[in-house]
Each structure stands twice: as C-alpha cells, then as structure tokens.
Design a protein around this motif. Structure first.
Motif, short mmCIF file in Angstrom:
data_model
loop_
_atom_site.label_atom_id
_atom_site.label_comp_id
_atom_site.label_asym_id
_atom_site.label_seq_id
_atom_site.Cartn_x
_atom_site.Cartn_y
_atom_site.Cartn_z
N TYR A 44 0.14 2.85 6.96
CA TYR A 44 0.69 4.06 7.56
C TYR A 44 2.08 4.43 7.08
O TYR A 44 2.52 5.58 7.24
CB TYR A 44 0.69 3.92 9.09
CG TYR A 44 -0.69 3.74 9.66
CD1 TYR A 44 -1.56 4.82 9.76
CD2 TYR A 44 -1.13 2.50 10.08
CE1 TYR A 44 -2.84 4.66 10.26
CE2 TYR A 44 -2.42 2.32 10.58
CZ TYR A 44 -3.26 3.41 10.66
OH TYR A 44 -4.53 3.24 11.15
N VAL A 45 2.81 3.48 6.50
CA VAL A 45 4.17 3.78 6.05
C VAL A 45 4.24 4.07 4.56
O VAL A 45 5.32 4.32 4.03
CB VAL A 45 5.13 2.62 6.42
CG1 VAL A 45 5.24 2.47 7.93
CG2 VAL A 45 4.68 1.31 5.79
N GLU A 46 3.10 4.05 3.87
CA GLU A 46 3.12 4.26 2.42
C GLU A 46 3.69 5.62 2.05
O GLU A 46 4.52 5.72 1.14
CB GLU A 46 1.70 4.12 1.86
CG GLU A 46 1.16 2.70 1.90
CD GLU A 46 -0.23 2.58 1.31
OE1 GLU A 46 -0.72 3.56 0.70
OE2 GLU A 46 -0.84 1.50 1.45
N ALA A 47 3.26 6.65 2.75
CA ALA A 47 3.74 8.00 2.42
C ALA A 47 5.23 8.14 2.68
O ALA A 47 5.94 8.83 1.94
CB ALA A 47 2.97 9.03 3.25
N PHE A 48 5.73 7.46 3.71
CA PHE A 48 7.16 7.54 4.03
C PHE A 48 7.99 6.74 3.03
O PHE A 48 9.09 7.16 2.65
CB PHE A 48 7.38 7.02 5.45
CG PHE A 48 6.68 7.83 6.50
CD1 PHE A 48 7.31 8.90 7.10
CD2 PHE A 48 5.37 7.53 6.87
CE1 PHE A 48 6.67 9.67 8.05
CE2 PHE A 48 4.72 8.28 7.83
CZ PHE A 48 5.37 9.36 8.41
N ARG A 49 7.46 5.62 2.60
CA ARG A 49 8.15 4.81 1.59
C ARG A 49 8.25 5.58 0.28
O ARG A 49 9.28 5.54 -0.41
CB ARG A 49 7.41 3.48 1.39
CG ARG A 49 8.19 2.46 0.59
CD ARG A 49 7.40 1.18 0.44
NE ARG A 49 7.24 0.49 1.71
CZ ARG A 49 6.07 0.20 2.27
NH1 ARG A 49 4.94 0.55 1.68
NH2 ARG A 49 6.02 -0.45 3.42
N GLU A 50 7.19 6.28 -0.09
CA GLU A 50 7.19 7.08 -1.31
C GLU A 50 8.26 8.16 -1.27
O GLU A 50 8.89 8.47 -2.28
CB GLU A 50 5.82 7.73 -1.51
CG GLU A 50 4.71 6.78 -1.89
CD GLU A 50 4.66 6.54 -3.38
OE1 GLU A 50 5.11 7.42 -4.13
OE2 GLU A 50 4.18 5.47 -3.79
N VAL A 72 -12.35 12.17 4.87
CA VAL A 72 -11.65 13.13 4.01
C VAL A 72 -10.85 12.38 2.94
O VAL A 72 -10.57 11.19 3.07
CB VAL A 72 -10.69 14.02 4.83
CG1 VAL A 72 -11.46 14.84 5.85
CG2 VAL A 72 -9.62 13.17 5.51
N ALA A 73 -10.49 13.10 1.88
CA ALA A 73 -9.59 12.56 0.88
C ALA A 73 -8.19 12.50 1.46
O ALA A 73 -7.72 13.46 2.08
CB ALA A 73 -9.62 13.44 -0.37
N SER A 74 -7.53 11.37 1.29
CA SER A 74 -6.21 11.17 1.89
C SER A 74 -5.10 11.67 0.99
O SER A 74 -5.16 11.53 -0.23
CB SER A 74 -6.00 9.69 2.20
OG SER A 74 -4.73 9.48 2.77
N GLU A 75 -4.07 12.23 1.61
CA GLU A 75 -2.85 12.63 0.91
C GLU A 75 -1.67 11.75 1.32
O GLU A 75 -0.54 12.03 0.95
CB GLU A 75 -2.54 14.10 1.18
CG GLU A 75 -3.61 15.05 0.66
CD GLU A 75 -3.27 16.50 0.93
OE1 GLU A 75 -2.23 16.74 1.58
OE2 GLU A 75 -4.04 17.37 0.52
N ARG A 76 -1.95 10.67 2.09
CA ARG A 76 -0.86 9.82 2.57
C ARG A 76 -0.86 8.43 1.93
O ARG A 76 0.08 7.67 2.11
CB ARG A 76 -0.91 9.70 4.09
CG ARG A 76 -1.99 8.76 4.61
CD ARG A 76 -1.89 8.59 6.12
NE ARG A 76 -2.46 9.72 6.82
CZ ARG A 76 -2.11 10.09 8.04
NH1 ARG A 76 -1.20 9.42 8.68
NH2 ARG A 76 -2.67 11.14 8.61
N LEU A 77 -1.93 8.07 1.22
CA LEU A 77 -2.07 6.71 0.72
C LEU A 77 -1.69 6.60 -0.75
O LEU A 77 -2.04 7.47 -1.56
CB LEU A 77 -3.51 6.22 0.90
CG LEU A 77 -4.01 6.10 2.34
CD1 LEU A 77 -5.49 5.73 2.37
CD2 LEU A 77 -3.19 5.08 3.11
N SER A 78 -0.97 5.52 -1.08
CA SER A 78 -0.64 5.27 -2.49
C SER A 78 -1.23 3.95 -2.97
O SER A 78 -1.54 3.81 -4.15
CB SER A 78 0.88 5.25 -2.68
OG SER A 78 1.47 4.23 -1.89
#
Length: 287
Positions: free
Chosen positions: A100-106, A181-187
């Motif tokens: 859950y924090v991947e998008a914020f870390r990016e 759905v395809a995610s836009e938050r995961l790296s």
C-alpha cells in the motif's frame, strides 16, 4: 459546565505547551494516555481541533519509534498535495513491507502509520485537519499528486490482454471480489486488495471482524488490483490460455496473498492445501 469549560481549556493549553517545550516528556505522556486524547478528538466537538493537534503518530519520514504531530505533517506536505494520507498496520515493518505504500514511496509522499484498529475510526470521524482531508492509503479511489501512473520496471501487458485477464479473474473469483482492474498504485507487488466501499478501510474491516461474532465477511467489498508490469501477472495471462487449471491455482494464491497483506485472511486452511500442491508441482512431484 463553566468549570468543565475552564478546566478543559487549561489542561489542553498545558499539554500544548508541554508538547512544544518538552517533546520527549510529551511523548512519554502520549504513550500512556494517548487513547484518551483520541477519544476526546472524536467525542468533544468543541475542542476537537485542539485535541487533534495533540495527536501523535509515526510516519514514513520519522525515525523508528519517533512521532510527529498533524501540524508537522501538514507543514511537510508536497506542493499540490491536498490530503493527509495514512495506513494501518500492526508494526512499522509490516506496513513498509506491504504493497500500500509503494505509490507513496515512488512519489516521496509522507504517510502516517497507525497501529491501533481504532485509529482509522478516529481519523475518519475527524474527516479533515486544517482543511486537509484524511485519506487511507488503501482507499479504492486513491488519487495522488504528481504523475498519474507509476512507471515501474518492465513493459506492461497490452491493454487488450490486461482487460481479458481482469475479466477472467473476476469470473474465477466470482462474488469474492467486486471487480478486478489494472493497478496504477503498484510498482513491485503483483496484486493488492482494497476495500471497494468509499468509507471502508481494511483496518475498519478487521475491527468489524474482531468485534462482531456473526460478521458475514468481506464478500464483494474487495477490489483486486493487478500490476500489469509484474512478471507474475504476465505469466498468469499466459497460463489462462495454456494451463487454466494451474492458472486458477496461481490466481487463488494471489488473491489470498492480497488478503493476508490487508490483514483480512480469516481461514488459511484451503490456502495451505493449495500451497502444498503448488510446492509439489514446483518440486516436480505432481504435474
């Protein structure tokens, strides 16, 4: 009523002064009595804003064991950031190892770490602080400042393949998910489960599970997001056509893994049986 008002105001003023002039001493006070400050922030409408200013949390930018105020968080907010983001987990390590924090870390966006299930209720009840809305990092409709999408590594699945895969995932999992759905938050992670309801977070769901004996379960409230750049998702797309039986097992495990990351797994028995079967296949025992 007059004595109540005067004494409450003076106590809050004393705590504000102590928090400013003696942060270490206030930290020790908070660790012992912080739950009462949280209760007051929820129940005392007159002093809510001042009590909210006394609340302390760890964040993604503080040292382990150190805490920050909501004022400090707001002062450090990125340009264009309009919300205060938070995520619940049992420990700092557990939160930072999760998806859950991947998008914020990016995007280098600070996130508040909450460790008590009731914290989500407190922040949801507060609604906002200094006109900045509280938003959980596992919200289904998360929108972050900066780039709309995470670039990640590798090439994403083509849109047509991703759409077909999501439709198949929904068909296999059925009512256990509201949609795939395809995610836009995961790296880095292949998949993540988020709560489909606008006011529901995983922490609040866990609180309901723990406090309600006959709670029906998560049902179709989970939305499963898949990382189109992850090699496991690309392989799952191939398995859907080449070996659907194995593809279903991989998908079921991905789904259970996402529930574990969200703290929503209630009965792991079927997962253990499936893992044993997948291990047998990996070891060449059972094809």
């Amino acid at each position: 009523r007059k004595i109540n008002t005067v004494l409450t105001g003076r106590v809050i003023k004393m705590l504000e002064t102590d928090a400013k002039d003696n942060p270490d001493g206030y930290k020790a006070f908070w660790e012992q009595f912080g739950s009462f400050i949280k209760e007051g922030a929820v129940s005392d409408a007159k002093h809510r804003d001042k009590l909210a200013g006394l609340i302390r949390f760890e964040t993604s930018t503080t040292e382990d064991g150190q805490m920050a105020s909501l004022n400090q968080y707001v002062e450090r907010m990125k340009e264009g950031q309009m919300a205060i983001y938070y995520i619940n987990g049992p420990t700092r390590d557990a939160i930072e190892a999760g998806p859950y924090v991947e998008a914020f870390r990016e995007r280098d966006i600070e996130v508040i770490y909450t460790h008590e299930p009731i914290d989500d209720f407190v922040l949801t009840n507060l609604g906002a602080y200094q006109e900045k809305k509280f938003i959980s990092a596992d919200a289904s409709d998360l929108e972050l400042p900066g780039d709309a999408k995470i670039t990640g590594e590798g090439e994403p699945l083509p849109d047509e393949s991703m759409t077909a895969l999501c439709q198949w995932v929904k068909a296999v999992l059925g009512e256990r998910v509201s949609e795939a759905v395809a995610s836009e938050r995961l790296s880095k992670s292949p998949a993540v489960a988020v709560m489909a309801g606008p006011m529901m977070t995983a922490a609040m769901q866990r609180l309901l599970q723990a406090s309600t004996k006959d709670f029906a379960g998560i049902g179709s409230q989970v939305k499963l997001e898949l990382n189109p750049r992850h090699p496991l998702i690309a392989r799952l797309s191939q398995l859907r056509e080449e070996d659907e039986a194995l593809g279903r097992e991989v998908l079921e495990q991905l789904y259970d893994n996402s529930l574990i990351s969200a703290g929503l797994m209630t009965d792991p028995r079927r997962m253990v049986e499936r893992l044993n079967h997948l291990l047998e296949r990996a070891a060449g025992i059972n094809k």
